[in-house]
Scaffold this active site. Structure first.
Site, PDB file in Angstrom:
ATOM      1  N   GLN A  72      15.138-117.030  27.239  1.00  0.00           N
ATOM      2  CA  GLN A  72      16.168-116.104  26.604  1.00  0.00           C
ATOM      3  C   GLN A  72      17.392-115.616  27.446  1.00  0.00           C
ATOM      4  OE1 GLN A  72      15.351-112.245  26.391  1.00  0.00           O
ATOM      5  NE2 GLN A  72      17.385-112.218  25.833  1.00  0.00           N
ATOM      6  N   CYS A  73      18.508-115.529  26.852  1.00  0.00           N
ATOM      7  CA  CYS A  73      19.700-114.830  27.527  1.00  0.00           C
ATOM      8  C   CYS A  73      20.425-114.297  26.417  1.00  0.00           C
ATOM      9  CB  CYS A  73      20.539-115.828  28.398  1.00  0.00           C
ATOM     10  SG  CYS A  73      21.498-117.316  27.416  1.00  0.00           S
ATOM     11  N   ALA A  74      21.650-114.022  26.826  1.00  0.00           N
ATOM     12  CA  ALA A  74      22.707-113.603  25.542  1.00  0.00           C
ATOM     13  C   ALA A  74      22.757-114.353  24.417  1.00  0.00           C
ATOM     14  CB  ALA A  74      23.746-112.780  26.171  1.00  0.00           C
ATOM     15  N   ILE A 100      19.682-113.255  22.699  1.00  0.00           N
ATOM     16  CA  ILE A 100      19.069-111.912  22.040  1.00  0.00           C
ATOM     17  C   ILE A 100      20.211-111.699  20.812  1.00  0.00           C
ATOM     18  CG2 ILE A 100      20.449-110.785  23.745  1.00  0.00           C
ATOM     19  CD1 ILE A 100      18.099-108.750  23.687  1.00  0.00           C
TER      20      ILE A 100
END
Length: 111
Positions: A72-74, A100
Site C-alpha cells: 500500500q502507498c498513496a 490509502i
C-alpha cells in the site's frame, strides 16, 4: 482480457480496499505501507507494517512468508513496484488498488 495484459506488462494482482480489509481480518494477509515516514505520520492504516520502498530490499526478510503481503502507498504506484519486488523474492503479494486514498474513499478507518 485485462488479466492477459496485466501479465504481459508484469503488473501485480490488486485488491480493493474492502477485499484487503477482509484478508487482513481473516489473518491471511498483512498490509505493508511503503510510503515515506512523513506520509505515514500524516495518516496510516491501523495495524499496517511500515517499510519505505527505498528500504524494502534491505528489510524484506522481516516480513512473514506465510501470509499474503498487501502493499500500500498513496495511490498504488509505489506499492505496485513493491509488490513486484517482493513477488520476485518469493512472497505472495497483492497491491492495494488506489492506495490509502481509495481506502479512505471507501470509508475505512485511518489513524
Amino acid at each position: 482480457m485485462f488479466a492477459f495484459f496485466k501479465k504481459l506488462l508484469g503488473l501485480p494482482d490488486s485488491v480493493s480496499p474492502a477485499e484487503a480489509q477482509a484478508l487482513v481480518k481473516s489473518g491471511d494477509a498483512v498490509l505493508l505501507d511503503v510510503r515515506s515516514a512523513g506520509e505515514r505520520k500524516a495518516a496510516h492504516i491501523s495495524g499496517s507494517l511500515h517499510i519505505p520502498l527505498d528500504e524494502l530490499g534491505a528489510k524484506a526478510s522481516s516480513l512473514p512468508k506465510n501470509k499474503t503481503i498487501i502493499c500500500q502507498c498513496a495511490s498504488g504506484m509505489r506499492s505496485a513496484s513493491a509488490s513486484k519486488q517482493l513477488a520476485a523474492a518469493g512472497y505472495k503479494t497483492l497491491n492495494l488498488s488506489g492506495g490509502i486514498g481509495a481506502w479512505q474513499g471507501a470509508g475505512l478507518p485511518v489513524k
